[in-house]
Design a protein around this motif. Sequence first.
Motif, PDB file in Angstrom:
ATOM      1  N   ARG A  42     -24.325  -6.388 -32.191  1.00 30.12           N
ATOM      2  CA  ARG A  42     -24.629  -6.790 -30.807  1.00 30.12           C
ATOM      3  C   ARG A  42     -25.179  -5.656 -29.959  1.00 30.12           C
ATOM      4  N   THR A  43     -24.724  -4.434 -30.244  1.00 28.56           N
ATOM      5  CA  THR A  43     -25.100  -3.323 -29.362  1.00 28.56           C
ATOM      6  C   THR A  43     -26.198  -2.448 -29.937  1.00 28.56           C
ATOM      7  N   GLY A  44     -26.388  -2.525 -31.255  1.00 27.94           N
ATOM      8  CA  GLY A  44     -27.341  -1.623 -31.885  1.00 27.94           C
ATOM      9  C   GLY A  44     -26.768  -0.241 -32.144  1.00 27.94           C
ATOM     10  N   VAL A  45     -25.492  -0.038 -31.799  1.00 26.42           N
ATOM     11  CA  VAL A  45     -24.842   1.243 -32.082  1.00 26.42           C
ATOM     12  C   VAL A  45     -24.389   1.210 -33.555  1.00 26.42           C
ATOM     13  N   PRO A  46     -24.789   2.210 -34.361  1.00 32.23           N
ATOM     14  CA  PRO A  46     -24.361   2.215 -35.766  1.00 32.23           C
ATOM     15  C   PRO A  46     -22.839   2.209 -35.883  1.00 32.23           C
ATOM     16  N   VAL A  47     -22.321   1.560 -36.916  1.00 33.44           N
ATOM     17  CA  VAL A  47     -20.874   1.432 -37.092  1.00 33.44           C
ATOM     18  C   VAL A  47     -20.172   2.790 -36.991  1.00 33.44           C
ATOM     19  N   GLY A  48     -20.784   3.786 -37.638  1.00 34.40           N
ATOM     20  CA  GLY A  48     -20.157   5.109 -37.658  1.00 34.40           C
ATOM     21  C   GLY A  48     -20.119   5.775 -36.295  1.00 34.40           C
ATOM     22  N   SER A  49     -20.935   5.294 -35.350  1.00 31.55           N
ATOM     23  CA  SER A  49     -20.974   5.921 -34.019  1.00 31.55           C
ATOM     24  C   SER A  49     -20.087   5.210 -33.016  1.00 31.55           C
ATOM     25  N   ILE A  50     -19.566   4.036 -33.403  1.00 30.92           N
ATOM     26  CA  ILE A  50     -18.801   3.268 -32.423  1.00 30.92           C
ATOM     27  C   ILE A  50     -17.535   4.015 -31.999  1.00 30.92           C
ATOM     28  N   GLY A  51     -16.848   4.602 -32.967  1.00 27.74           N
ATOM     29  CA  GLY A  51     -15.630   5.356 -32.645  1.00 27.74           C
ATOM     30  C   GLY A  51     -15.892   6.457 -31.632  1.00 27.74           C
ATOM     31  N   PRO A  52     -16.821   7.373 -31.934  1.00 31.40           N
ATOM     32  CA  PRO A  52     -17.127   8.440 -30.968  1.00 31.40           C
ATOM     33  C   PRO A  52     -17.652   7.902 -29.626  1.00 31.40           C
ATOM     34  N   THR A  53     -18.484   6.846 -29.665  1.00 37.43           N
ATOM     35  CA  THR A  53     -19.016   6.282 -28.417  1.00 37.43           C
ATOM     36  C   THR A  53     -17.878   5.706 -27.579  1.00 37.43           C
ATOM     37  N   ARG A  54     -16.959   5.032 -28.253  1.00 35.84           N
ATOM     38  CA  ARG A  54     -15.772   4.497 -27.590  1.00 35.84           C
ATOM     39  C   ARG A  54     -14.995   5.621 -26.912  1.00 35.84           C
ATOM     40  N   GLY A  55     -14.818   6.726 -27.644  1.00 38.08           N
ATOM     41  CA  GLY A  55     -14.099   7.868 -27.089  1.00 38.08           C
ATOM     42  C   GLY A  55     -14.763   8.409 -25.835  1.00 38.08           C
ATOM     43  N   ARG A  56     -16.105   8.478 -25.874  1.00 40.24           N
ATOM     44  CA  ARG A  56     -16.817   9.004 -24.703  1.00 40.24           C
ATOM     45  C   ARG A  56     -16.717   8.038 -23.522  1.00 40.24           C
ATOM     46  N   ALA A  57     -16.796   6.737 -23.831  1.00 40.57           N
ATOM     47  CA  ALA A  57     -16.711   5.739 -22.755  1.00 40.57           C
ATOM     48  C   ALA A  57     -15.338   5.798 -22.077  1.00 40.57           C
ATOM     49  N   LEU A  58     -14.299   5.937 -22.878  1.00 42.02           N
ATOM     50  CA  LEU A  58     -12.953   5.994 -22.295  1.00 42.02           C
ATOM     51  C   LEU A  58     -12.750   7.291 -21.512  1.00 42.02           C
ATOM     52  N   ALA A  59     -13.345   8.381 -22.029  1.00 40.40           N
ATOM     53  CA  ALA A  59     -13.246   9.649 -21.301  1.00 40.40           C
ATOM     54  C   ALA A  59     -13.936   9.518 -19.947  1.00 40.40           C
ATOM     55  N   ARG A  60     -15.075   8.826 -19.951  1.00 41.89           N
ATOM     56  CA  ARG A  60     -15.811   8.635 -18.698  1.00 41.89           C
ATOM     57  C   ARG A  60     -15.022   7.745 -17.739  1.00 41.89           C
ATOM     58  N   LEU A  61     -14.366   6.744 -18.324  1.00 38.48           N
ATOM     59  CA  LEU A  61     -13.538   5.850 -17.502  1.00 38.48           C
ATOM     60  C   LEU A  61     -12.451   6.652 -16.774  1.00 38.48           C
ATOM     61  N   ARG A  62     -11.882   7.620 -17.469  1.00 32.89           N
ATOM     62  CA  ARG A  62     -10.820   8.435 -16.845  1.00 32.89           C
ATOM     63  C   ARG A  62     -11.357   9.307 -15.718  1.00 32.89           C
ATOM     64  N   GLU A  63     -12.679   9.509 -15.707  1.00 27.95           N
ATOM     65  CA  GLU A  63     -13.283  10.367 -14.681  1.00 27.95           C
ATOM     66  C   GLU A  63     -13.791   9.584 -13.474  1.00 27.95           C
ATOM     67  N   THR A  64     -13.694   8.267 -13.503  1.00 25.85           N
ATOM     68  CA  THR A  64     -14.265   7.480 -12.409  1.00 25.85           C
ATOM     69  C   THR A  64     -13.472   7.682 -11.121  1.00 25.85           C
ATOM     70  N   PHE A  65     -14.110   7.403 -10.001  1.00 23.31           N
ATOM     71  CA  PHE A  65     -13.441   7.475  -8.697  1.00 23.31           C
ATOM     72  C   PHE A  65     -12.171   6.637  -8.697  1.00 23.31           C
ATOM     73  N   ALA A  66     -12.326   5.405  -9.194  1.00 22.92           N
ATOM     74  CA  ALA A  66     -11.220   4.449  -9.120  1.00 22.92           C
ATOM     75  C   ALA A  66     -10.002   4.978  -9.875  1.00 22.92           C
ATOM     76  N   PHE A  67     -10.256   5.580 -11.030  1.00 24.92           N
ATOM     77  CA  PHE A  67      -9.141   6.105 -11.830  1.00 24.92           C
ATOM     78  C   PHE A  67      -8.479   7.281 -11.148  1.00 24.92           C
ATOM     79  N   ARG A  68      -9.313   8.195 -10.711  1.00 25.61           N
ATOM     80  CA  ARG A  68      -8.745   9.410 -10.127  1.00 25.61           C
ATOM     81  C   ARG A  68      -7.953   9.068  -8.875  1.00 25.61           C
ATOM     82  N   GLU A  69      -8.468   8.125  -8.133  1.00 19.39           N
ATOM     83  CA  GLU A  69      -7.783   7.735  -6.909  1.00 19.39           C
ATOM     84  C   GLU A  69      -6.435   7.080  -7.229  1.00 19.39           C
ATOM     85  N   HIS A  70      -6.460   6.219  -8.236  1.00 19.12           N
ATOM     86  CA  HIS A  70      -5.233   5.511  -8.614  1.00 19.12           C
ATOM     87  C   HIS A  70      -4.181   6.489  -9.117  1.00 19.12           C
TER      88      HIS A  70
END
Lengths: 154, 224
Positions: free
Chosen positions: B159-187
Amino acid sequence: MAVTQQRWDEDEHLLDDLRDALREAAPLAGTLAEHGKGAYAWRTVDADLLLASLSFDSSLERVQERRSDPDDDRVLVFTASPLSLELEVTPGHVAGQIVPPGPGEIRVETAEGVTFHVQADDVGFFDLPGQLRGLVRLRCDTPTGRLVTDWVRL
Amino acid sequence: MDEGDYPITWLVDAAAAGNEQAWQEIVDRYTPLLTSVIRRFRLSVAETQDVAQTVWLRLVEHLSSLREPRALPTWIITTSKRESLRYLSDRRRSVPYDPLDPSWLARSSEDADPGAELLRAERHEALLAGLAELPSRQRELLLLLVEEPPLSYAQISKRTGVPVGSIGPTRGRALARLRETFAFREHLAGPARVSVVADGANGAHPATRIQRKRGDGRDAATLG
């Protein structure tokens, strides 16, 4: 929040919580997003038009005071500067006033696309059809200026 | 919008200036947050749709006043709460819930502890507001990763075109970015600060009620 922070340091926990948060929203999100996109068609493009925000709603006050008196009239105040609008909604009647008092023309818009005009008298009073309900906003054209109110559900 | 990497402030400014695609992107990003806030008030499906419609229509006109990144989610949360409360206060609508709506059954067991429920709701707000801040690709990947029933990495890759082997690392980066969002830091920075009722900045009571002198003998009801 320290507990939450620790929990969210773990990727799996963070994903679990995200799944949990999305679960309730998911079944309705598609429909609500569709409505949301359609809302843009109502955007007013008029730099001189004042936006009068809903600054007071007596039905909220009722909730805050843990009071519930269905006989109370509902009072709504839409505030802009230098022009505001007040509405009083009773079961058979909707009355309004332009503030500061003065004559003007009121145009009512409903989200169903119905619009109609009424005239405010010399001290800004006007009447709307008593059975006016649903999502509406008012435009008001006076010698002082023109405003549009927030959308409000009567 | 192909890159999907527009910050919220840009989207808000663009939508305020007439860019409808920017508006649609805002709607896509913030619908989960809006829906989640309204659902907390146990409104029926029809009432939830009513409140959402009011919030969206009102937001269209308020875009130009929401210049800060955190202003948009705060506005959405506050306005949805107020409009939901208003629905609750309205005695004319006395049906408390829609019995045909299955999510009520799933949630009924959670009613026991309002304090825990509030904390949970605030966590959800932070998560969904944070998600809205992510670039589209990261947001879409996370949405696929939490889909129920779960998708395999092979399906997600398709569905995404992201190779299977890259999904894990991409997931990690997305979650790391989520932790850096305004909403997270504020909460994470502050204690629970949102009280559902006290939160409403409902202005001062108007000094006077509308008292029309009815000299003309006209019955307003006949106008309808």
